[in-house]
Structure formats: structure tokens, C-alpha cells
Design a protein around this motif. Structure first.
Motif, PDB file in Angstrom:
ATOM      1  N   ASP A   1      16.749  23.466  20.262  1.00  0.00           N
ATOM      2  CA  ASP A   1      17.435  22.339  20.882  1.00  0.00           C
ATOM      3  C   ASP A   1      18.405  21.644  19.942  1.00  0.00           C
ATOM      4  O   ASP A   1      18.964  20.593  20.292  1.00  0.00           O
ATOM      5  N   ASP A   2      18.613  22.214  18.764  1.00  0.00           N
ATOM      6  CA  ASP A   2      19.450  21.559  17.757  1.00  0.00           C
ATOM      7  C   ASP A   2      20.652  22.385  17.350  1.00  0.00           C
ATOM      8  O   ASP A   2      21.331  22.053  16.384  1.00  0.00           O
TER       9      ASP A   2
ATOM     10  N   ASP B   1      24.119  24.871  18.728  1.00  0.00           N
ATOM     11  CA  ASP B   1      25.026  25.504  19.688  1.00  0.00           C
ATOM     12  C   ASP B   1      25.650  26.737  19.049  1.00  0.00           C
ATOM     13  O   ASP B   1      26.004  26.717  17.859  1.00  0.00           O
TER      14      ASP B   1
ATOM     15  N   LYS C   1      24.994  18.911  19.180  1.00  0.00           N
ATOM     16  CA  LYS C   1      23.905  19.487  18.402  1.00  0.00           C
ATOM     17  C   LYS C   1      24.127  19.260  16.900  1.00  0.00           C
ATOM     18  O   LYS C   1      25.253  19.062  16.443  1.00  0.00           O
TER      19      LYS C   1
END
Length: 318
Positions: A9-10, A12, A81
Motif C-alpha cells: 500500500d506504499d 506505485d 505513495k
């Protein structure tokens, strides 16, 4: 229980392209859990096919350099991100000497998340404290990333040498950054990862990522941040046309003889305590000290200032 991918989730994954992204099938085991930002360059009416199963946003580049790999900067601007991994669409999964497929993304994350190093006998203990890693610069096998004159004299050369090493680029040293296999900490250095205007209509081409590399290294040195190069490798599968490249690079081959000494001698004032402040100061010095080369550098300095205005707008708490 399956283990969650690191920093899912951190991060791209940013891919600039003018073609359908079938190459993602090879990367699926490594990329599928992550969010992709696809920057479509060229004809905006062209349909870019993305294989099923990937979570992605597809954007058209319109406010950054056009018909140029620098279009990926648009994704850097809008991402929320902490980390960015960017890869070209002609880079495939490489294999290490044992034949194992290389998870380039995982290696980049390892580079960014570690700052320790081993030191040989005689290295001062006062200088052994690590610094946060801001940039991880990967390498490539197969087709080298040469300039046009070298392409012309070495048309059949291929890189098959795998060096199992990650090195920190020494403070005060520049390096020719290539964006085809690159990751960085957006929170630490994002505002300084701006690729020069070298696309359609500009008097220079193919220097966008090198310009970004020279500049970001100066900023990292000033802010006491680390830049690593070496692992991971990708397999570079497509060579560009050296005659087309020579036309794009022509001015840059002359200008770089003054641009590189400019960056080597550049000193940022102590008041520049953030990547944004460093970037603004650099924009002023570009116009002042490189403007005599060509009016392009006045335009570039102005574009650098606009970039920070946009960065602050897109990344304000509001």
C-alpha cells in the motif's frame, strides 16, 4: 497463510508507454499485487491494452515533456505513495547466473529500506553511520544504454556480465542515471525527481533522465541522503535507432561539457533544507549559469519552478 507483498500500500509502479503492455505478463508474479500508473504518451486516441488482473490508472501526458520518457513525471506528481518504482515497457524479467528470475521490485525495496554498509579496516568510525537511501538505480542486461555515437561504433555489443553488488555512489560524485529501472523514496526526494524538457519541440532529446540524475545527486548530497546503484538487473530488449538518437542528442553532446562541471561545482546554501527548496535554488542557478548556452536553459529553469508550484499544489494537506 499467504504473506502480503512488501509495502503493497506504499508503492506505485509507473510505466510510460506508447504501446500495449503485453510485457506485463512476464512481470505479473511480481507486479500484480501493486497499483500501476500508466502514462500514455503519443497519440491520445491510441488504445493501450493492459492485461487483465492489474490494478491501474491510465493517464495521458499533457503538461510534462511530450513524446519523451519524461512523461513519467506526471505520475510522480500525482502519486500519493511513499515509494515509486518506474520501468520501461521494453524491460523484461532478467535471470541471475543460477537461472533464477530476478524480482527487481523486491531488490529495489531492499535497497531503499537499508542504509547499513560494511567497512574495511582503517575506515573512521565517525564516518560509518549510514544515511537514508533516497534513490535505487538498477542496471540492465542485453542491450546497453549507449549514446548515439557509441551505438554506431558498437552496434552488436551486448551486456552479459552480471555483477552481484549494490554500491553507494560516493558523496560528491555524479552518475548518468537511466530511468528504465529506477526506484525512489518519494517523500524524501520526490520534488527533485524532475526530468528535463527534452521531448517534442525541444532542442535536445534523450537527456531527460540524465539531467534528473545529476540534479538529484547534488540534492541528495546536500541533504545527506544516499543513492545506490547496481542490483537489480532487468533484461533490456529493444535498441533505439542511433541515427534518430544522434539528431536528438546533438546539442546535448556539446552542452554536457559545461553542464556536468556546473553540477560538479554547484554548492547549495544551508537554507535549502528540503528537496523543494533545493530544486528552486537549482532552477535559479540553471538560468543564471547555463543561460548563455542557449535560451532553452531559461525555459528549463522556468519549467523547474513551475514543477515545484505543481508539486506543492498536488501535495498540499488540503
Amino acid at each position: 497463510m499467504a504473506q502480503s507483498p512488501p509495502l503493497k500500500d506504499d508503492l506505485d509502479i509507473v510505466i510510460p508507454t506508447i504501446r500495449s503492455l503485453d510485457f506485463l505478463e512476464m512481470w505479473r508474479p511480481f507486479f500484480e499485487p501493486y497499483h500501476l500508473i500508466i502514462i500514455q504518451d503519443g497519440d491520445p486516441t491510441e488504445v493501450i491494452r493492459v492485461p487483465d488482473g492489474f490494478d491501474y490508472d491510465q493517464l495521458h501526458a499533457s503538461c510534462i515533456s511530450y513524446l519523451d520518457s519524461a512523461c513519467r513525471c506526471f505520475a510522480f506528481l500525482i502519486s500519493k505513495k511513499k515509494y515509486i518504482f518506474t520501468i520501461d515497457d521494453d524491460c523484461f524479467v532478467a535471470k541471475d547466473p543460477s537461472g533464477k528470475e530476478i524480482n527487481a521490485l523486491a531488490q529495489h525495496l531492499q535497497n531503499l529500506l537499508t542504509d547499513e554498509a560494511d567497512f574495511v579496516r582503517g575506515y573512521p568510525f565517525s564516518l560509518r553511520e549510514g544515511v537514508p537511501t533516497a534513490v535505487s538505480h538498477g542496471r540492465w542486461l542485453n542491450i546497453p544504454d549507449y549514446d548515439a555515437p557509441t551505438q554506431l561504433v558498437k552496434p552488436r555489443e551486448r551486456n552479459s556480465r552480471y555483477v552481484d553488488a549494490v554500491m553507494t555512489i560516493p558523496k560528491g560524485s555524479l552518475f548518468p542515471m537511466c530511468a528504465m529501472n529506477l526506484a525512489f523514496n518519494r517523500e524524501l526526494i520526490g520534488p527533485a525527481i524532475y526530468f528535463a524538457l527534452t521531448g517534442n519541440g525541444q532542442p535536445i532529446g534523450r537527456y531527460d533522465d540524465m539531467w534528473a540524475g545529476w540534479r538529484v545527486k547534488v540534492v541528495c548530497d546536500h541533504l545527506n541522503l544516499g543513492v545506490k546503484t547496481g542490483l537489480p538487473y532487468v533484461w533490456h530488449n529493444k535498441a533505439s535507432n542511433p541515427f534518430v538518437n544522434l539528431k536528438k542528442e546533438y546539442n546535448g553532446l556539446f552542452w554536457q561539457e559545461e553542464i556536468i562541471p556546473f553540477f560538479q561545482s554547484l554548492v547549495l546554501p544551508k537554507e535549502c533544507t528540503t528537496a523543494q527548496k533545493c530544486h528552486i535554488e537549482l532552477s535559479k542557478q540553471v538560468k543564471e549559469k547555463l543561460g548563455h548556452l542557449h535560451p532553452y536553459f531559461q525555459t528549463l529553469g522556468d519549467a523547474m519552478e513551475t514543477w515545484i508550484e505543481l508539486w506543492n499544489e498536488f501535495n498540499s494537506p488540503a
